[in-house]
Write a protein that holds these residues in place. Structure first.
Motif, PDB file in Angstrom:
ATOM      1  N   ALA A  42      51.694  41.047  43.511  1.00  0.00           N
ATOM      2  CA  ALA A  42      51.548  41.396  42.069  1.00  0.00           C
ATOM      3  C   ALA A  42      50.439  42.265  41.676  1.00  0.00           C
ATOM      4  N   LEU A  43      49.510  42.234  42.319  1.00  0.00           N
ATOM      5  CA  LEU A  43      48.120  43.145  42.051  1.00  0.00           C
ATOM      6  C   LEU A  43      48.256  44.369  42.906  1.00  0.00           C
ATOM      7  N   GLY A  44      48.973  44.110  44.096  1.00  0.00           N
ATOM      8  CA  GLY A  44      48.824  45.468  44.868  1.00  0.00           C
ATOM      9  C   GLY A  44      47.935  44.982  46.187  1.00  0.00           C
ATOM     10  N   THR A  45      48.236  45.480  47.377  1.00  0.00           N
ATOM     11  CA  THR A  45      47.184  45.135  48.556  1.00  0.00           C
ATOM     12  C   THR A  45      46.088  46.083  48.562  1.00  0.00           C
ATOM     13  N   PRO A  46      44.878  45.417  48.727  1.00  0.00           N
ATOM     14  CA  PRO A  46      43.560  46.285  48.362  1.00  0.00           C
ATOM     15  C   PRO A  46      43.584  47.262  49.616  1.00  0.00           C
ATOM     16  N   ARG A  47      43.111  48.417  48.849  1.00  0.00           N
ATOM     17  CA  ARG A  47      42.898  49.787  49.852  1.00  0.00           C
ATOM     18  C   ARG A  47      41.501  50.075  49.727  1.00  0.00           C
ATOM     19  N   GLN A  48      40.910  49.712  48.439  1.00  0.00           N
ATOM     20  CA  GLN A  48      39.433  50.342  48.565  1.00  0.00           C
ATOM     21  C   GLN A  48      38.649  49.248  47.449  1.00  0.00           C
ATOM     22  N   GLY A  49      37.285  49.276  47.672  1.00  0.00           N
ATOM     23  CA  GLY A  49      36.647  48.481  46.654  1.00  0.00           C
ATOM     24  C   GLY A  49      36.707  48.729  45.157  1.00  0.00           C
ATOM     25  N   SER A  50      36.843  47.921  44.287  1.00  0.00           N
ATOM     26  CA  SER A  50      37.020  48.559  43.079  1.00  0.00           C
ATOM     27  C   SER A  50      37.023  47.236  41.954  1.00  0.00           C
ATOM     28  N   ILE A  51      36.706  47.764  40.768  1.00  0.00           N
ATOM     29  CA  ILE A  51      36.947  46.649  39.594  1.00  0.00           C
ATOM     30  C   ILE A  51      37.790  47.018  38.686  1.00  0.00           C
ATOM     31  N   SER A  52      38.928  46.285  38.676  1.00  0.00           N
ATOM     32  CA  SER A  52      40.062  46.756  37.638  1.00  0.00           C
ATOM     33  C   SER A  52      40.122  45.665  36.497  1.00  0.00           C
ATOM     34  N   ILE A  53      40.086  46.233  35.348  1.00  0.00           N
ATOM     35  CA  ILE A  53      40.353  45.428  34.090  1.00  0.00           C
ATOM     36  C   ILE A  53      41.753  44.833  33.915  1.00  0.00           C
ATOM     37  N   LEU A  54      41.976  43.739  33.816  1.00  0.00           N
ATOM     38  CA  LEU A  54      43.516  43.084  33.468  1.00  0.00           C
ATOM     39  C   LEU A  54      43.496  42.687  32.047  1.00  0.00           C
ATOM     40  N   HIS A  55      42.024  42.340  31.553  1.00  0.00           N
ATOM     41  CA  HIS A  55      41.946  41.823  30.200  1.00  0.00           C
ATOM     42  C   HIS A  55      40.555  42.032  29.916  1.00  0.00           C
ATOM     43  N   HIS A  56      40.348  42.819  28.486  1.00  0.00           N
ATOM     44  CA  HIS A  56      39.060  42.702  28.025  1.00  0.00           C
ATOM     45  C   HIS A  56      39.027  42.570  26.488  1.00  0.00           C
ATOM     46  N   ALA A  57      38.044  41.631  26.322  1.00  0.00           N
ATOM     47  CA  ALA A  57      37.957  41.390  24.442  1.00  0.00           C
ATOM     48  C   ALA A  57      36.430  40.762  24.760  1.00  0.00           C
ATOM     49  N   ARG A  58      36.240  40.344  23.403  1.00  0.00           N
ATOM     50  CA  ARG A  58      34.909  39.903  23.235  1.00  0.00           C
ATOM     51  C   ARG A  58      34.608  38.411  23.653  1.00  0.00           C
ATOM     52  N   ASP A  59      35.854  37.670  23.849  1.00  0.00           N
ATOM     53  CA  ASP A  59      35.683  36.405  24.255  1.00  0.00           C
ATOM     54  C   ASP A  59      36.085  36.160  25.574  1.00  0.00           C
ATOM     55  N   LEU A  60      36.739  37.199  26.322  1.00  0.00           N
ATOM     56  CA  LEU A  60      37.419  36.714  27.522  1.00  0.00           C
ATOM     57  C   LEU A  60      37.544  38.159  28.259  1.00  0.00           C
ATOM     58  N   THR A  61      37.371  38.265  29.576  1.00  0.00           N
ATOM     59  CA  THR A  61      37.302  39.322  30.311  1.00  0.00           C
ATOM     60  C   THR A  61      37.887  38.776  31.668  1.00  0.00           C
ATOM     61  N   ILE A  62      39.163  39.706  32.113  1.00  0.00           N
ATOM     62  CA  ILE A  62      39.832  39.145  33.345  1.00  0.00           C
ATOM     63  C   ILE A  62      39.812  40.243  34.074  1.00  0.00           C
ATOM     64  N   LEU A  63      39.370  40.312  35.717  1.00  0.00           N
ATOM     65  CA  LEU A  63      39.016  41.454  36.399  1.00  0.00           C
ATOM     66  C   LEU A  63      39.867  40.979  37.790  1.00  0.00           C
ATOM     67  N   ASN A  64      40.169  42.194  38.319  1.00  0.00           N
ATOM     68  CA  ASN A  64      40.706  41.972  39.930  1.00  0.00           C
ATOM     69  C   ASN A  64      39.569  42.942  40.589  1.00  0.00           C
ATOM     70  N   VAL A  65      38.893  42.114  41.377  1.00  0.00           N
ATOM     71  CA  VAL A  65      37.653  42.599  42.115  1.00  0.00           C
ATOM     72  C   VAL A  65      38.027  42.517  43.411  1.00  0.00           C
ATOM     73  N   VAL A  66      37.875  43.848  44.061  1.00  0.00           N
ATOM     74  CA  VAL A  66      38.068  43.956  45.522  1.00  0.00           C
ATOM     75  C   VAL A  66      36.823  44.523  46.143  1.00  0.00           C
ATOM     76  N   TRP A  67      36.209  43.835  46.969  1.00  0.00           N
ATOM     77  CA  TRP A  67      34.951  43.904  47.863  1.00  0.00           C
ATOM     78  C   TRP A  67      35.343  44.701  49.004  1.00  0.00           C
ATOM     79  N   THR A  68      34.628  45.857  49.325  1.00  0.00           N
ATOM     80  CA  THR A  68      34.828  46.602  50.562  1.00  0.00           C
ATOM     81  C   THR A  68      34.177  45.827  51.768  1.00  0.00           C
TER      82      THR A  68
END
Ligand SMILES: [Fe+2]
Length: 252
Positions: A42-68
């Protein structure tokens, strides 16, 4: 089925039986990362380290974090609850207890695909990817992850300073650059060998020796870069006597 507790009651004393939002979301996250391959699809195979925002609000943040591969992040806090759910690779954590302005004492934990962890809002931790593959994780925070002032600690001196988003971005960029250089170096070594095909028994033997030496040199460079990148405090042999690994469950 989620147990949301009583949803309507005349009593105002029911919060003791009411799950906190993070516990409800943790249960959902556990179900999600129980199928790591589906998350990666669903999110894609990680190819590089990154922080992708899936949801960002004052009360909730959801990230897809890839560590190199080999990447390590200095100690930092969140000042809000955090949920981590791994869908690939491995994430090694070191937890700190804060003394005045300096972190002391630590515990360690290692998380693998399918693991979830709940971190309390006072947690200070450092993170490392000890593998030579990318680590992918869904991070959920109970607030505005980017807009909340918080702290980071110098990797060596452990002195506290304000969390610097740009410094964190550079950390990802540098780790990606190092990893690409490593991969490219290996590819060039193999290409050189393929462009100089053996022309006779002795040359073939020499070429094999050259390739072995090149591979050994690349491996040594790789390990040296890996050791340099990983925070020494994450290495097992450096763990303080008496500290113990904790389970990848709730950490509060
Ligand atoms: Fe963190």
């Amino acid at each position: 089925m989620l147990n949301l507790g009583p949803v309507s009651s005349p009593s105002a004393e029911l919060p003791l039986t009411q799950p906190t939002p993070e516990l409800v979301i943790k249960e959902i996250l556990e179900g999600t990362v129980s199928s790591p391959s589906e998350v990666e699809a669903a999110l894609g195979t990680p190819r590089q380290g990154s922080i992708s925002i899936l949801h960002h609000a004052r009360d909730l943040t959801i990230l897809n974090v890839v560590w190199t591969p080999g990447m390590a992040v200095y100690p930092h806090d969140h000042r809000m609850w955090a949920l981590i759910g791994l869908y690939g690779g491995r994430e090694d954590n070191t937890f700190y207890r804060e003394a005045p302005r300096v972190c002391r004492s630590r515990e360690a934990s290692s998380w693998r695909p399918g693991n979830t962890a709940l971190l309390g809002e006072s947690i200070i931790h450092a993170v490392a990817n000890p593998l030579r593959v990318f680590t992918g994780a869904i991070h959920i925070y109970g607030g505005d992850f980017f807009g909340t002032p918080r702290s980071e600690w110098d990797r060596e001196t452990l002195q506290e300073q304000p969390f610097d988003v740009e410094r964190a971005r550079k950390l990802f960029a540098d780790a990606n650059e190092r990893w690409l250089a490593n991969v490219e170096g290996r590819r060039l070594a193999l290409t050189r060998y393929e462009l100089q095909p053996p022309s006779g028994p002795s040359t073939q033997g020499e070429n094999r020796l050259i390739l072995r030496l090149a591979a050994a040199a690349a491996d040594r460079a790789d390990r040296a870069a890996h050791r340099e990148e990983i925070d020494p405090e994450h290495r097992e042999q450096d763990r303080e006597p008496g500290t113990t690994a904790i389970q990848p469950a709730t950490v509060r």
